[in-house]
Scaffold this motif. Structure first.
Motif, PDB file in Angstrom:
ATOM      1  N   GLN A 197     -11.768  12.396   4.116  1.00  0.00           N
ATOM      2  CA  GLN A 197     -10.319  12.473   3.943  1.00  0.00           C
ATOM      3  C   GLN A 197      -9.613  11.928   5.184  1.00  0.00           C
ATOM      4  OE1 GLN A 197      -8.547  16.382   3.965  1.00  0.00           O
ATOM      5  NE2 GLN A 197      -6.738  15.697   2.818  1.00  0.00           N
ATOM      6  N   GLU A 198     -10.110  12.286   6.349  1.00  0.00           N
ATOM      7  CA  GLU A 198      -9.516  11.807   7.597  1.00  0.00           C
ATOM      8  C   GLU A 198      -9.673  10.289   7.737  1.00  0.00           C
ATOM      9  OE1 GLU A 198      -9.553  12.653  12.418  1.00  0.00           O
ATOM     10  OE2 GLU A 198     -10.918  13.780  11.126  1.00  0.00           O
ATOM     11  N   GLU A 199     -10.849   9.771   7.412  1.00  0.00           N
ATOM     12  CA  GLU A 199     -11.077   8.327   7.490  1.00  0.00           C
ATOM     13  C   GLU A 199     -10.158   7.564   6.539  1.00  0.00           C
ATOM     14  OE1 GLU A 199     -15.243   7.593   6.779  1.00  0.00           O
ATOM     15  OE2 GLU A 199     -15.833   8.962   8.387  1.00  0.00           O
ATOM     16  N   VAL A 200     -10.030   8.048   5.312  1.00  0.00           N
ATOM     17  CA  VAL A 200      -9.171   7.381   4.331  1.00  0.00           C
ATOM     18  C   VAL A 200      -7.706   7.485   4.760  1.00  0.00           C
ATOM     19  CG1 VAL A 200      -8.356   7.435   1.925  1.00  0.00           C
ATOM     20  CG2 VAL A 200     -10.811   7.664   2.434  1.00  0.00           C
ATOM     21  N   HIS A 256      -6.186  13.315  -0.782  1.00  0.00           N
ATOM     22  CA  HIS A 256      -6.800  14.623  -1.055  1.00  0.00           C
ATOM     23  C   HIS A 256      -8.325  14.495  -0.963  1.00  0.00           C
ATOM     24  CE1 HIS A 256      -2.919  15.936  -2.611  1.00  0.00           C
ATOM     25  NE2 HIS A 256      -2.880  14.809  -3.291  1.00  0.00           N
ATOM     26  N   PRO A 257      -8.984  15.516  -0.459  1.00  0.00           N
ATOM     27  CA  PRO A 257     -10.449  15.458  -0.431  1.00  0.00           C
ATOM     28  C   PRO A 257     -11.005  15.471  -1.857  1.00  0.00           C
ATOM     29  CG  PRO A 257      -9.689  17.643   0.203  1.00  0.00           C
ATOM     30  CD  PRO A 257      -8.469  16.780   0.049  1.00  0.00           C
ATOM     31  N   PHE A 258     -12.100  14.768  -2.046  1.00  0.00           N
ATOM     32  CA  PHE A 258     -12.806  14.762  -3.325  1.00  0.00           C
ATOM     33  C   PHE A 258     -14.281  14.920  -3.019  1.00  0.00           C
ATOM     34  CE2 PHE A 258     -14.899  12.702  -6.952  1.00  0.00           C
ATOM     35  CZ  PHE A 258     -14.351  13.459  -7.986  1.00  0.00           C
ATOM     36  N   GLU A 259     -14.788  16.093  -3.272  1.00  0.00           N
ATOM     37  CA  GLU A 259     -16.143  16.468  -2.905  1.00  0.00           C
ATOM     38  C   GLU A 259     -16.302  16.260  -1.403  1.00  0.00           C
ATOM     39  OE1 GLU A 259     -18.913  14.908  -5.743  1.00  0.00           O
ATOM     40  OE2 GLU A 259     -17.843  15.886  -7.387  1.00  0.00           O
ATOM     41  N   GLU A 260     -17.504  16.073  -0.903  1.00  0.00           N
ATOM     42  CA  GLU A 260     -17.698  15.940   0.546  1.00  0.00           C
ATOM     43  C   GLU A 260     -17.592  14.511   1.033  1.00  0.00           C
ATOM     44  OE1 GLU A 260     -18.069  18.120   3.184  1.00  0.00           O
ATOM     45  OE2 GLU A 260     -17.365  19.535   1.664  1.00  0.00           O
ATOM     46  N   ASP A 261     -17.828  13.559   0.132  1.00  0.00           N
ATOM     47  CA  ASP A 261     -17.975  12.185   0.600  1.00  0.00           C
ATOM     48  C   ASP A 261     -16.948  11.196   0.049  1.00  0.00           C
ATOM     49  OD1 ASP A 261     -18.932  12.312  -1.971  1.00  0.00           O
ATOM     50  OD2 ASP A 261     -20.640  10.995  -1.608  1.00  0.00           O
ATOM     51  N   ASP A 262     -15.810  11.694  -0.409  1.00  0.00           N
ATOM     52  CA  ASP A 262     -14.777  10.776  -0.882  1.00  0.00           C
ATOM     53  C   ASP A 262     -13.411  11.442  -0.777  1.00  0.00           C
ATOM     54  OD1 ASP A 262     -13.693   8.404  -1.877  1.00  0.00           O
ATOM     55  OD2 ASP A 262     -15.168   8.263  -3.487  1.00  0.00           O
ATOM     56  N   LEU A 301     -11.936   1.839   0.138  1.00  0.00           N
ATOM     57  CA  LEU A 301     -10.618   1.239  -0.046  1.00  0.00           C
ATOM     58  C   LEU A 301     -10.552  -0.172   0.547  1.00  0.00           C
ATOM     59  CD1 LEU A 301      -7.655   1.618  -0.932  1.00  0.00           C
ATOM     60  CD2 LEU A 301      -7.204   2.573   1.335  1.00  0.00           C
ATOM     61  N   ARG A 302     -10.055  -1.102  -0.279  1.00  0.00           N
ATOM     62  CA  ARG A 302      -9.805  -2.469   0.178  1.00  0.00           C
ATOM     63  C   ARG A 302      -8.295  -2.688   0.206  1.00  0.00           C
ATOM     64  NH1 ARG A 302     -12.860  -3.343  -4.277  1.00  0.00           N
ATOM     65  NH2 ARG A 302     -11.352  -4.857  -5.015  1.00  0.00           N
ATOM     66  N   PRO A 303      -7.806  -3.504   1.118  1.00  0.00           N
ATOM     67  CA  PRO A 303      -6.355  -3.707   1.225  1.00  0.00           C
ATOM     68  C   PRO A 303      -5.710  -4.162  -0.084  1.00  0.00           C
ATOM     69  CG  PRO A 303      -7.493  -4.839   3.013  1.00  0.00           C
ATOM     70  CD  PRO A 303      -8.549  -4.282   2.111  1.00  0.00           C
ATOM     71  N   GLU A 304      -6.359  -5.066  -0.794  1.00  0.00           N
ATOM     72  CA  GLU A 304      -5.766  -5.576  -2.040  1.00  0.00           C
ATOM     73  C   GLU A 304      -5.661  -4.486  -3.110  1.00  0.00           C
ATOM     74  OE1 GLU A 304     -10.121  -6.885  -1.895  1.00  0.00           O
ATOM     75  OE2 GLU A 304      -8.447  -6.971  -0.500  1.00  0.00           O
ATOM     76  N   VAL A 320      -9.269  11.157  -2.729  1.00  0.00           N
ATOM     77  CA  VAL A 320      -8.416  10.581  -3.757  1.00  0.00           C
ATOM     78  C   VAL A 320      -7.096  10.177  -3.113  1.00  0.00           C
ATOM     79  CG1 VAL A 320      -7.118  11.051  -5.875  1.00  0.00           C
ATOM     80  CG2 VAL A 320      -9.442  11.936  -5.618  1.00  0.00           C
ATOM     81  N   ILE A 321      -6.701   8.943  -3.379  1.00  0.00           N
ATOM     82  CA  ILE A 321      -5.394   8.456  -2.948  1.00  0.00           C
ATOM     83  C   ILE A 321      -4.491   8.530  -4.162  1.00  0.00           C
ATOM     84  CG2 ILE A 321      -4.072   6.502  -2.068  1.00  0.00           C
ATOM     85  CD1 ILE A 321      -6.740   5.528  -0.790  1.00  0.00           C
TER      86      ILE A 321
END
Length: 167
Positions: free
Chosen positions: A14-17, A55-61, A114-117, A63-64
């Protein structure tokens, strides 16, 4: 705009995203508001206001969620609900929703890769669709666009503050 407060993240992802979204927004838009207590950003687009939440989604993703405040104070009639459902069948990305007397348009997707496009497409799609339909919905069912609502409330607050100072 940014606040000096420390954010509370639930997962590393979540922090990275969040940091990736922030860097994209810093590059893409002149001005955005970074909510100090949540993982949210706000920005104006046309006659709407966008909220981008992570928002966090499980441990490894994570949601934007890109959400547009379309119309506030609308009368939630049967015809209005039918119209929103019809529009949901037509729009290529995202969906309309209604909470109380407020209509929103949003699109959610996973953000770990996540990719910029992808981010730009979601922002542009949500903002464009909300900006296209908000005034049409107001004309048919009443209420105010998000920008009108903000302006009217700002004028009310200034008027109240002015009267309070002069009494």
């Amino acid at each position: 705009m940014s606040s000096g407060r420390t954010k509370q993240f639930h997962t590393e992802c979540q922090e990275e995203v969040y940091r990736q979204v922030k860097s994209y927004l810093d590059e893409l838009v002149d001005e955005h508001f970074d909510d100090a207590d949540h993982c949210d950003f706000y920005l104006k687009y046309g006659s709407t206001v966008l909220e981008i939440s992570i928002h966090p989604f499980e441990e490894d993703d994570a949601v934007i969620d890109v959400l547009a405040f379309c119309v506030q104070g609308i009368d939630p009639t049967f015809e209005c609900m039918q119209e929103l459902l019809r529009l949901n069948a037509e729009v290529p990305l995202g969906a309309f929703s209604m909470v109380g007397q407020d209509v929103f348009f949003s699109h959610s997707f996973l953000g770990r890769r996540l990719r910029p496009e992808q981010f730009i497409a979601s922002l542009d799609g949500v903002a464009s669709i909300a900006d296209l339909y908000d005034e049409q919905l107001v004309a048919k069912y009443g209420g105010e666009t998000a920008l009108e609502h903000l302006r009217i409330n700002a004028q009310r607050h200034r008027s109240i503050a002015f009267h309070a100072q002069n009494n």
